[in-house]
Design an enzyme around this catalytic site. Structure first.
Site, PDB file in Angstrom:
ATOM      1  N   HIS A 133       7.450 142.813 104.384  1.00  8.53           N
ATOM      2  CA  HIS A 133       7.086 142.175 103.116  1.00  8.53           C
ATOM      3  C   HIS A 133       5.782 141.386 103.227  1.00  8.53           C
ATOM      4  CE1 HIS A 133       9.473 138.609 104.674  1.00  8.53           C
ATOM      5  NE2 HIS A 133       8.518 137.938 104.041  1.00  8.53           N
ATOM      6  N   ASP A 171      12.708 144.707 108.570  1.00  6.16           N
ATOM      7  CA  ASP A 171      11.580 144.088 107.863  1.00  6.16           C
ATOM      8  C   ASP A 171      10.410 143.857 108.814  1.00  6.16           C
ATOM      9  OD1 ASP A 171       9.928 142.735 106.146  1.00  6.16           O
ATOM     10  OD2 ASP A 171      11.441 141.306 105.464  1.00  6.16           O
ATOM     11  N   SER A 203       7.730 133.755 107.615  1.00  5.06           N
ATOM     12  CA  SER A 203       7.936 135.196 107.568  1.00  5.06           C
ATOM     13  C   SER A 203       6.991 135.862 108.561  1.00  5.06           C
ATOM     14  CB  SER A 203       7.669 135.732 106.164  1.00  5.06           C
ATOM     15  OG  SER A 203       8.655 135.305 105.263  1.00  5.06           O
TER      16      SER A 203
END
Length: 720
Positions: free
Chosen positions: A88, A224, A656
C-alpha cells in the site's frame, strides 16, 4: 504528611505507573536508547546494544531505514540498494504504471533485470545521518511572558542560524523538529535519494488481500509488500534520475532471518511514525472520540459507499479510484476503531485517574504548585471552548478533500491568490505550472462518481455545520437551491468549467482579470469561495486564537508532567515523522469477552477466506497451486506457510513498511497495520489490546521466489 498519606485513586495510578512489567508503550528516539531504554530492552530479550541500533561512526540499523516518499517507511535489504516496503506504500507508484493493457495492480509486476526497473518521478528515500540536540540554542532567546507568535519568531530565527551552521556534507540536508510540545528541539542531518525505481510487487489479490474488509483487522492474511531500488550517481551520492545512475551501495543492509517467531519473543520496529497525541488532557481525548472522529467517519462513510458502487461496476473506474478509495477508507476505519478502543478500555476514565494523580503530586510540592497550579484545568477548559470550531473544521476539510470538484476549486483559488501576490506579469508562467500540476489529477477523475459524492456530502455539511460557521454566502447559495443538495449539485456539474482538464484549460487560458471575474459566475467556484470565506472568517481565525492558547498550555502541561510524574514513568515524545524505535513482544490478545486471538496466521486462512472472482478475497491460481502441493520451499514450517503475526509494538501511520526486527536486529517481518481495537493507540496506548500487524518475511520471500520466480532478488539478500 501529604507525601506519606496517599489517597486510593493516587495509589492505584502510581501502582500502574511503577509496575515493572514491560508495557511496551513508546516511540523512542534512537540516539537516546542507551540512556533510557537499553536496560529494559535487554531485559525483554534483546541481544544487541543501543550502539548497534544508532551509531554515527559506523554502519548501524538506522542506516538501513529510510523515509519512503515522506509518507511511509522502507528498509534496505541488499548491498545493491534494494528496498522493501508495503504494497500500500507503493500503491500509487504501481497504479501510475498500470493500464488496462498492463494492469500491474491486478497482475503484479516483477522486473526480471535492472533494465526493467521502473522510475517514479517525485518518489524519494531519505536516510538519517545524524541527530543532534539543539534545544539550548533554539530556546536561547525565549523569555517568560512572550506570546506564542513572539516565541515562535524568536525560535525560528535561531533555527535558521543552527541550520546554516550545522556540520554536514554539501549533498546532505538538515531539518529541525520540535519535541515534547516544543520543550526540546533536535536537528536531523539527512541524505535524500530521488531516483527510486519499482522492482517488484505482487498482485493486489496478494498485496491487498482482504482489501478494505480486512483493513485494521486481525486475523489478517495480507502479503502487504512491494520492492523498490535506490539509484545513485556513480559517486554514490544522491542524483536526479539518469540512465547512467547505479544501484546504491548502502552503509548498512538488513540481514534476514528465516527462523520465525514464537510467543513472547522480543520484537523491535524502526520507522517514521507520523503523528500521535499521547499527552492530551481528558477533555481532548473526549472531544477526539465523541465529536471529531464521529464527524469524519460520517463524511467518509457516505463517500466510500458511492465510490465502491461505481468501482464494482466499471473496471476503468476501479483503476482510477483504487488509490483514492484505499486512502479514504484507511482512516475512516481507523477512526471507528479508535472510538471503540477508547470506550472499551475506559480510556477517558483512565486519563481522569492519571490527572487526579498528577494533581495530588503537583499540589504536594510547593515549587510545582506555584509553577503549574491551574494549568491542567485551564487546558481542559480551552478544549471545551474549541470543540464547535474544531468540529466545523473537520466537516469543511472532509468536504473539500472528498468532493474532488471542490479540491480543484480550492487549488484554483490558491493559484490565483499566488498570482495576485506575485504580480500579473507572472500569470502566464504560473498558469502553465498550474495546468501541468493538474494533469495527473484529471487522469484519475470521473465526474459522475464525484457528482454523487457531492450530493451526499454537501447535505451532511449543511446539516452538521451551523450557519454561524458556514457563513452568509454559503447560506444564501443553499437557500437559492431550496436547501437541496441534489439540485445544487446538478447545477454545479452541468455548468462548471472545472469538471474536465479541457474545460479547466479553457477557463484559465483567459486573461487573469477575466478569470477572476468569471470565478463569481461559475457555480462551483462561487460555492467553493463562499465555503472558504465562511471557514476562514468564522472557523479558522477564531480557532487559531484558541489553538494558540492550547499550544501554550499543552507545552507547559507537558513539562509539568515530566517534572511531576517523571520519577514514576519515562516520557517519550509524540510522533512527528522522525525516526523512532518501538519494542514489544509477540503475543495474542482478547478483544472481547470469550474471544482470544492467536499471534500467527497461515496460508490456510487465505484459502478459508477465498471467494472466486471477488475483488477483495480472490486468490491467484498460481498461489492455489502452490498451496495444494504444499510447495513452500525453505520458507514453510511443518507443512504450513506462515503469513502474518502480531506483537505489542507501538506503531502508527508512517510506520507502514517499517521493518520488524528480532532480538539480534535481523529482519523477521514487515509492519503494515494495527488491530482495529488498538487503533486508539495514537491517543491512548493500552498494552492489553494494542497490537501491530506484520507480514512474516518468509511469506514475502515465498511470494518473490516460489510464486513470482524472481530469484535474482533472493540472490541479492543475506538470508540466515
Amino acid at each position: 504528611m501529604l507525601q506519606r498519606i496517599v489517597k486510593p485513586v493516587l495509589l492505584l495510578v502510581l501502582l500502574v505507573l511503577t509496575k515493572h512489567t514491560y508495557a511496551t508503550e513508546g516511540m523512542w528516539l534512537p540516539q537516546l536508547l542507551s540512556g533510557l531504554n537499553e536496560k529494559e530492552m535487554k531485559g525483554m530479550g534483546m541481544k544487541i546494544t543501543a550502539a548497534d541500533i544508532y551509531n554515527i561512526n559506523k554502519g548501524s540499523l538506522k542506516d538501513a531505514i529510510v523515509s519512503f516518499g515522506g509518507f511511509c517507511t522502507a528498509e534496505v535489504i541488499s548491498e545493491q540498494g534494494l528496498l522493501l516496503t508495503n504494497h500500500h506504500c507503493g500503491y500509487d507508484a504501481i497504479q501510475k504504471h498500470s493500464s488496462l493493457q498492463n494492469n500491474f495492480l491486478e497482475n503484479g509486476f516483477w522486473a526480471k533485470s535492472a533494465v526493467e526497473e521502473l522510475p517514479n518521478p517525485g518518489l524519494f528515500a531519505t536516510f538519517i545521518v545524524r541527530i543532534d540536540d539543539v534545544t539550548k540554542a533554539a530556546l536561547q532567546d525565549v523569555t517568560p511572558g512572550m506570546s506564542e507568535r513572539e516565541r515562535q519568531s524568536a525560535i525560528d530565527k535561531r533555527l535558521n542560524e543552527i541550520r546554516q551552521n550545522a556540520r554536514r556534507e554539501s549533498w546532505q540536508e538538515t531539518m529541525i523538529k520540535p519535541f515534547y510540545e516544543g520543550n526540546q528541539y533536535f536537528l536531523f542531518v539527512t541524505e535524500t535519494y530521488r531516483d527510486v525505481r519499482l522492482v517488484g510487487a505482487p498482485p493486489s489479490s496478494i498485496g491487498k488481500f482482504g482489501s478494505d474488509t480486512d483493513n485494521w483487522v486481525w486475523p489478517r492474511h495480507t502479503g502487504d509488500f512491494s520492492m523498490f531500488r535506490i539509484y545513485a550517481g556513480k559517486d554514490g551520492r544522491p542524483a536526479p534520475y539518469s540512465k547512467d545512475n547505479v544501484p546504491l551501495k548502502p552503509k548498512y543492509a538488513l540481514t534476514i532471518s528465516l527462523k520465525g517467531v514464537k510467543q513472547n519473543d522480543f520484537t523491535m520496529v524502526m520507522g517514521f511514525p507520523g503523528r500521535t497525541t499521547e499527552y492530551l488532557p481528558s477533555e481532548g481525548v473526549k472531544q477526539t472520540v465523541d465529536v471529531l472522529d464521529a464527524a469524519k467517519v460520517e463524511m467518509r462513510d457516505a463517500a466510500l459507499k458511492i465510490m465502491d458502487g461505481y468501482m464494482r461496476k466499471d473496471p476503468q473506474i476501479k483503476i482510477q479510484y483504487a488509490a483514492k478509495f484505499a486512502g479514504t477508507a484507511n482512516y475512516w476505519k481507523k477512526w471507528m476503531g479508535e472510538m471503540q478502543g477508547v470506550k472499551q478500555t475506559n480510556g477517558v476514565g483512565k486519563k481522569l485517574q492519571y490527572e487526579a494523580a498528577y494533581r495530588q503530586q503537583m499540589e504536594a510540592n510547593p515549587v510545582w504548585k506555584q509553577k503549574y497550579n491551574g494549568v491542567l484545568d485551564s487546558l481542559n477548559g480551552y478544549y471545551q471552548q474549541v470543540q464547535p470550531y474544531a468540529q466545523a473544521r473537520d466537516y469543511y476539510s472532509e468536504l473539500v478533500k472528498n468532493v474532488e470538484l471542490f479540491t480543484v476549486g480550492d487549488r484554483l483559488i490558491t493559484f490565483l491568490n499566488d498570482v495576485h501576490e506575485r504580480g500579473e506579469a507572472q500569470y502566464e508562467t504560473m498558469r502553465q505550472q498550474f495546468l501541468a500540476s493538474m494533469q495527473g489529477f484529471y487522469q484519475n477523475y470521473n465526474a459522475k462518481v464525484d457528482h454523487d459524492v457531492a450530493v451526499s456530502l454537501i447535505a451532511l455539511y449543511a446539516k452538521g455545520v451551523p450557519a454561524q460557521f458556514a457563513g452568509a454566502e454559503f447560506t444564501q447559495i443553499w437557500q437559492e437551491n431550496n436547501k437541496d443538495s441534489r439540485v445544487l449539485t446538478d447545477k454545479l456539474y452541468a455548468v462548471s468549467g472545472l469538471t474536465s482538464m479541457d474545460k479547466l484549460t479553457a477557463f484559465v487560458q483567459q486573461p487573469y482579470n477575466t478569470v477572476v471575474a468569471q470565478m463569481w459566475k461559475d457555480p462551483a467556484t462561487r460555492l467553493v469561495m463562499a465555503m472558504r470565506k465562511g471557514y476562514v472568517d468564522n472557523v479558522s481565525r477564531p480557532l487559531a486564537d484558541l489553538q494558540s492558547n492550547i499550544n501554550n498550555l499543552q507545552r507547559t502541561y507537558m513539562q509539568a508532567q515530566m517534572d511531576v510524574m517523571g520519577n514514576k514513568k519515562s516520557f517519550y515524545p509524540d510522533a512527528n515523522s522522525t525516526l523512532r524505535v518501538t519494542y514489544g513482544k509477540v503475543d495474542g490478545y482478547n478483544p472481547r469477552d470469550a474471544i482470544h486471538y492467536d499471534f500467527y496466521t497461515y496460508l490456510d486462512g487465505v484459502m478459508e477466506k477465498y471467494v472466486p472472482g471477488d475483488y477483495e478475497f480472490d486468490v491467484p491460481a498460481r498461489l492455489i497451486e502452490l498451496y495444494k502441493k504444499k510447495d513452500y520451499g525453505r520458507y514453510g514450517v511443518n507443512g504450513k506457510m506462515p503469513v502474518c503475526f502480531i506483537a505489542s509494538n507501538h506503531t502508527t501511520g508512517g510506520n507502514s513498511g517499517s521493518p520488524a526486527l528480532d532480538a539480534y536486529g535481523h529482519l523477521i517481518g514487515l509492519n503494515f497495520d494495527r488491530t482495529w481495537e488498538g487503533t486508539m493507540s495514537d491517543i491512548n496506548f493500552d498494552p492489553s489490546i494494542c497490537r501491530n500487524i506484520m507480514v512474516d518475511i518468509r511469506y514475502v520471500l515465498f511470494i518473490v521466489d516460489k510464486y513470482a520466480g524472481c530469484t535474482r532478488l533472493i540472490d541479492e539478500m543475506k538470508l540466515l
